[in-house]
Write a protein that holds these residues in place. Structure first.
Motif, PDB file in Angstrom:
ATOM      1  N   SER A  38       0.803  -1.223   0.000  1.00 49.54           N
ATOM      2  CA  SER A  38       0.000   0.000   0.000  1.00 49.54           C
ATOM      3  C   SER A  38       0.836   1.273   0.000  1.00 49.54           C
ATOM      4  O   SER A  38       0.347   2.329  -0.407  1.00 49.54           O
ATOM      5  CB  SER A  38      -0.934   0.010   1.221  1.00 49.54           C
ATOM      6  N   VAL A  39       2.083   1.209   0.441  1.00 46.78           N
ATOM      7  CA  VAL A  39       2.941   2.395   0.419  1.00 46.78           C
ATOM      8  C   VAL A  39       3.182   2.853  -1.012  1.00 46.78           C
ATOM      9  O   VAL A  39       3.383   4.041  -1.279  1.00 46.78           O
ATOM     10  CB  VAL A  39       4.273   2.091   1.138  1.00 46.78           C
ATOM     11  N   TYR A  40       3.124   1.909  -1.966  1.00 48.45           N
ATOM     12  CA  TYR A  40       3.382   2.211  -3.378  1.00 48.45           C
ATOM     13  C   TYR A  40       2.152   2.044  -4.268  1.00 48.45           C
ATOM     14  O   TYR A  40       2.240   2.279  -5.478  1.00 48.45           O
ATOM     15  CB  TYR A  40       4.484   1.287  -3.912  1.00 48.45           C
ATOM     16  N   ASP A  41       1.023   1.638  -3.719  1.00 44.09           N
ATOM     17  CA  ASP A  41      -0.174   1.323  -4.505  1.00 44.09           C
ATOM     18  C   ASP A  41      -0.806   2.586  -5.100  1.00 44.09           C
ATOM     19  O   ASP A  41      -1.227   3.472  -4.363  1.00 44.09           O
ATOM     20  CB  ASP A  41      -1.183   0.606  -3.606  1.00 44.09           C
ATOM     21  N   PRO A  42      -0.904   2.689  -6.439  1.00 38.80           N
ATOM     22  CA  PRO A  42      -1.556   3.839  -7.069  1.00 38.80           C
ATOM     23  C   PRO A  42      -3.052   3.652  -7.260  1.00 38.80           C
ATOM     24  O   PRO A  42      -3.722   4.511  -7.822  1.00 38.80           O
ATOM     25  CB  PRO A  42      -0.855   3.921  -8.423  1.00 38.80           C
ATOM     26  N   GLY A  43      -3.577   2.492  -6.818  1.00 40.60           N
ATOM     27  CA  GLY A  43      -5.009   2.243  -6.946  1.00 40.60           C
ATOM     28  C   GLY A  43      -5.365   0.905  -7.556  1.00 40.60           C
ATOM     29  O   GLY A  43      -6.500   0.716  -8.015  1.00 40.60           O
ATOM     30  N   ASN A  44      -4.438  -0.053  -7.573  1.00 41.01           N
ATOM     31  CA  ASN A  44      -4.741  -1.358  -8.154  1.00 41.01           C
ATOM     32  C   ASN A  44      -5.868  -2.080  -7.429  1.00 41.01           C
ATOM     33  O   ASN A  44      -6.656  -2.791  -8.049  1.00 41.01           O
ATOM     34  CB  ASN A  44      -3.476  -2.233  -8.181  1.00 41.01           C
ATOM     35  N   ASN A  45      -5.955  -1.881  -6.111  1.00 37.07           N
ATOM     36  CA  ASN A  45      -7.010  -2.557  -5.357  1.00 37.07           C
ATOM     37  C   ASN A  45      -8.404  -2.035  -5.696  1.00 37.07           C
ATOM     38  O   ASN A  45      -9.403  -2.660  -5.346  1.00 37.07           O
ATOM     39  CB  ASN A  45      -6.755  -2.431  -3.857  1.00 37.07           C
ATOM     40  N   ASN A  46      -8.476  -0.886  -6.366  1.00 40.30           N
ATOM     41  CA  ASN A  46      -9.782  -0.364  -6.790  1.00 40.30           C
ATOM     42  C   ASN A  46     -10.532  -1.372  -7.649  1.00 40.30           C
ATOM     43  O   ASN A  46     -11.769  -1.363  -7.686  1.00 40.30           O
ATOM     44  CB  ASN A  46      -9.615   0.923  -7.612  1.00 40.30           C
ATOM     45  N   TYR A  47      -9.796  -2.240  -8.331  1.00 39.07           N
ATOM     46  CA  TYR A  47     -10.396  -3.113  -9.332  1.00 39.07           C
ATOM     47  C   TYR A  47     -10.539  -4.554  -8.842  1.00 39.07           C
ATOM     48  O   TYR A  47     -10.761  -5.463  -9.628  1.00 39.07           O
ATOM     49  CB  TYR A  47      -9.563  -3.045 -10.620  1.00 39.07           C
ATOM     50  N   LEU A  48     -10.418  -4.730  -7.511  1.00 40.96           N
ATOM     51  CA  LEU A  48     -10.628  -6.042  -6.908  1.00 40.96           C
ATOM     52  C   LEU A  48     -11.938  -6.047  -6.137  1.00 40.96           C
ATOM     53  O   LEU A  48     -12.350  -5.031  -5.561  1.00 40.96           O
ATOM     54  CB  LEU A  48      -9.480  -6.383  -5.947  1.00 40.96           C
ATOM     55  N   ASN A  49     -12.589  -7.184  -6.103  1.00 44.72           N
ATOM     56  CA  ASN A  49     -13.814  -7.356  -5.331  1.00 44.72           C
ATOM     57  C   ASN A  49     -13.441  -7.738  -3.904  1.00 44.72           C
ATOM     58  O   ASN A  49     -13.506  -8.902  -3.498  1.00 44.72           O
ATOM     59  CB  ASN A  49     -14.697  -8.429  -5.971  1.00 44.72           C
ATOM     60  N   SER A  51     -12.853  -6.049   0.439  1.00 46.59           N
ATOM     61  CA  SER A  51     -13.378  -5.135   1.443  1.00 46.59           C
ATOM     62  C   SER A  51     -12.967  -3.706   1.146  1.00 46.59           C
ATOM     63  O   SER A  51     -11.852  -3.437   0.682  1.00 46.59           O
ATOM     64  CB  SER A  51     -12.871  -5.538   2.828  1.00 46.59           C
ATOM     65  N   ILE A  52     -13.864  -2.776   1.424  1.00 42.10           N
ATOM     66  CA  ILE A  52     -13.571  -1.366   1.184  1.00 42.10           C
ATOM     67  C   ILE A  52     -12.416  -0.884   2.053  1.00 42.10           C
ATOM     68  O   ILE A  52     -11.735   0.092   1.727  1.00 42.10           O
ATOM     69  CB  ILE A  52     -14.835  -0.504   1.430  1.00 42.10           C
ATOM     70  N   GLN A  53     -12.137  -1.577   3.165  1.00 41.85           N
ATOM     71  CA  GLN A  53     -11.035  -1.176   4.028  1.00 41.85           C
ATOM     72  C   GLN A  53      -9.681  -1.411   3.375  1.00 41.85           C
ATOM     73  O   GLN A  53      -8.668  -0.881   3.830  1.00 41.85           O
ATOM     74  CB  GLN A  53     -11.114  -1.920   5.365  1.00 41.85           C
ATOM     75  N   ASP A  54      -9.651  -2.218   2.318  1.00 40.09           N
ATOM     76  CA  ASP A  54      -8.415  -2.458   1.586  1.00 40.09           C
ATOM     77  C   ASP A  54      -8.302  -1.557   0.365  1.00 40.09           C
ATOM     78  O   ASP A  54      -7.425  -1.761  -0.478  1.00 40.09           O
ATOM     79  CB  ASP A  54      -8.325  -3.924   1.145  1.00 40.09           C
ATOM     80  N   LYS A  55      -9.181  -0.561   0.271  1.00 40.11           N
ATOM     81  CA  LYS A  55      -9.159   0.379  -0.838  1.00 40.11           C
ATOM     82  C   LYS A  55      -9.157   1.810  -0.299  1.00 40.11           C
ATOM     83  O   LYS A  55      -9.744   2.085   0.746  1.00 40.11           O
ATOM     84  CB  LYS A  55     -10.387   0.198  -1.744  1.00 40.11           C
ATOM     85  N   ALA A  56      -8.537   2.704  -1.027  1.00 31.44           N
ATOM     86  CA  ALA A  56      -8.546   4.121  -0.653  1.00 31.44           C
ATOM     87  C   ALA A  56      -9.374   4.879  -1.684  1.00 31.44           C
ATOM     88  O   ALA A  56      -8.879   5.769  -2.372  1.00 31.44           O
ATOM     89  CB  ALA A  56      -7.127   4.662  -0.568  1.00 31.44           C
ATOM     90  N   VAL A  57     -10.635   4.524  -1.787  1.00 32.15           N
ATOM     91  CA  VAL A  57     -11.501   5.049  -2.842  1.00 32.15           C
ATOM     92  C   VAL A  57     -12.515   6.055  -2.305  1.00 32.15           C
ATOM     93  O   VAL A  57     -13.477   6.388  -2.983  1.00 32.15           O
ATOM     94  CB  VAL A  57     -12.237   3.902  -3.565  1.00 32.15           C
ATOM     95  N   TYR A  58     -12.291   6.521  -1.091  1.00 31.27           N
ATOM     96  CA  TYR A  58     -13.259   7.426  -0.497  1.00 31.27           C
ATOM     97  C   TYR A  58     -12.535   8.638   0.086  1.00 31.27           C
ATOM     98  O   TYR A  58     -11.360   8.596   0.423  1.00 31.27           O
ATOM     99  CB  TYR A  58     -14.077   6.708   0.589  1.00 31.27           C
ATOM    100  N   TRP A  59     -13.276   9.735   0.173  1.00 30.11           N
ATOM    101  CA  TRP A  59     -12.774  10.969   0.743  1.00 30.11           C
ATOM    102  C   TRP A  59     -12.454  10.749   2.211  1.00 30.11           C
ATOM    103  O   TRP A  59     -13.167  10.005   2.865  1.00 30.11           O
ATOM    104  CB  TRP A  59     -13.850  12.046   0.572  1.00 30.11           C
ATOM    105  N   PRO A  60     -11.358  11.342   2.740  1.00 31.93           N
ATOM    106  CA  PRO A  60     -10.534  12.428   2.198  1.00 31.93           C
ATOM    107  C   PRO A  60      -9.233  11.977   1.518  1.00 31.93           C
ATOM    108  O   PRO A  60      -8.338  12.810   1.330  1.00 31.93           O
ATOM    109  CB  PRO A  60     -10.221  13.243   3.437  1.00 31.93           C
ATOM    110  N   TYR A  61      -9.078  10.699   1.190  1.00 34.06           N
ATOM    111  CA  TYR A  61      -7.891  10.295   0.444  1.00 34.06           C
ATOM    112  C   TYR A  61      -7.794  11.112  -0.851  1.00 34.06           C
ATOM    113  O   TYR A  61      -8.787  11.302  -1.550  1.00 34.06           O
ATOM    114  CB  TYR A  61      -7.928   8.806   0.121  1.00 34.06           C
TER     115      TYR A  61
END
Length: 385
Positions: A38-49, A51-61
């Protein structure tokens, strides 16, 4: 979040991409391939089904730079973004983002929760799965550029890693009563599997590899919150495992340099850099180091963006944006050390020097060809305790 702010951030993001691309189009650039968590993740987890806790797809990120969440666990840009800018490459798109992509500049395969070992956070994109993505990209490049030109590009490219912290968290959570020898055995398995991935990249042409070692895991706000520690104290057992893993990584890189013809490496001491900032925040212009800017709990270290949570007014005053990830203002400092760092912090080469090094076609293959049965995709397993 107001729509004008969202639009402004989106336009700024696009303008930055176009500017970097135009700079890159003037001449041939060295490609960069990124592997990690996650220190280097640009958003790859956005495209996995997942938990939302493993994604940074919500504000204020994303609030500081992009103006909207991109999937980066940060208020703005992450370390690989700044390295890409230094190398005159475009800002990262996630490798898994749908649609056609050109990989002549490289690719970022890093994903939140990733470990070196597949048993670390099953269902997420572990290092060996990231390697399989890279193999697909390498095959595509050889088809597009031609076999010879494709091989040359892969040989001139730089490969950047930041991984291992999740493996430590996995082990500590699942084997709380492990002995020192069992911890050491586990860390050797992690390094062994990382080494196998490095050798496969080498066999595909990779010669210049950079590593950001694991930070002081026990000093992260999340680790302190989970273990009920406040103030300047840290969870020493986690930080000790990180130090041991980092020592093993450096030794492994030195061994590979002797074994593999043309192999060059860089190790950025993220542990020491982050630890010094945590212990002396005002020295670097920060005010808060033990509490996160965004989150919930005693150290404001969990559930950033997921109600209930609190977010600070000025992330640049904080070392950490959430419980485990630095703010953009801290990432700027780390990226500078990774790119331009002196030998005591980034050795034996920094990233700038790696990019400037020429890679010659080797006269031979693996020095350790006699051990070939131990390479080529094998997985070193950790015995059940």
């Amino acid at each position: 979040m107001s729509s004008p702010r969202f639009l402004l951030g989106f336009l700024l993001f696009i303008a930055c991409l176009l500017n970097l691309i135009s700079v890159n189009s003037d001449g041939k650039q060295t490609a960069l391939f990124v592997f990690g968590d996650s220190v280097y993740d640009p958003g790859n987890n956005n495209y996995l089904n997942i938990s939302i806790q493993d994604k940074a797809v919500y504000w204020p990120y994303g609030e500081t730079f992009f103006g909207f969440p991109t999937g980066r666990f940060c208020d703005g840009r992450i370390i690989p973004d700044f390295i890409a800018m230094d190398a005159k490459l475009p800002l990262w798109k996630p490798y898994l983002e749908p649609g056609s992509q050109q990989f002549t500049n490289g690719a970022n395969f890093a994903a939140s929760g990733a470990g070196v070992l597949p048993e670390t956070n099953p269902g997420l994109i572990n290092l060996r799965l990231q390697l399989s993505f890279f193999k697909k990209v390498a095959s595509q490049l050889r088809q597009e550029l031609g076999e010879e030109e494709g091989k040359k590009m892969l040989m001139e490219a730089v490969y950047l890693f930041s991984i291992g912290g999740n493996d430590i968290t996995y082990f500590a959570g699942n084997y709380p009563n492990a002995t020192e020898s069992e911890q050491e055995q586990f860390l050797q398995v992690v390094i062994g599997n990382l080494t196998e991935v490095i050798k496969e990249i080498y066999e595909m042409g990779g010669r210049k590899l950079a590593f950001q070692n694991v930070g002081p895991m026990g000093c992260l706000p999340l680790a302190k919150q989970v273990n009920g520690i406040s103030g300047d104290e840290c969870v020493e057992s986690l930080s000790e495992m990180a130090r041991q893993l980092n020592n093993a990584l450096l030794k492994a890189a030195q061994v590979l340099e002797n074994q593999l013809e043309g192999f060059k490496y860089s190790v950025f001491d993220y542990y020491t850099s982050l630890y010094d900032i945590i212990k002396n925040p005002s020295k670097y212009g920060f005010q808060v180091a033990d509490v996160a800017c965004c989150g919930y709990g005693s150290n404001n270290a969990s559930h950033c963006g997921i109600e209930p949570y609190y977010v600070c007014n000025n992330p640049s005053e904080y070392v950490f944006f959430d419980g485990a990830h630095p703010c953009e203002s801290a990432n700027i400092l780390f990226a500078e050390l990774l790119w331009n760092g002196e030998p005591e912090i980034t050795k034996p080469y920094n990233m700038k020097q790696l990019f400037e090094l020429d890679s010659d076609y080797p006269s031979g293959t693996l020095y350790s060809i006699m051990n070939r049965g131990q390479t080529g995709g094998s997985l070193i397993n950790f015995p059940t305790l």
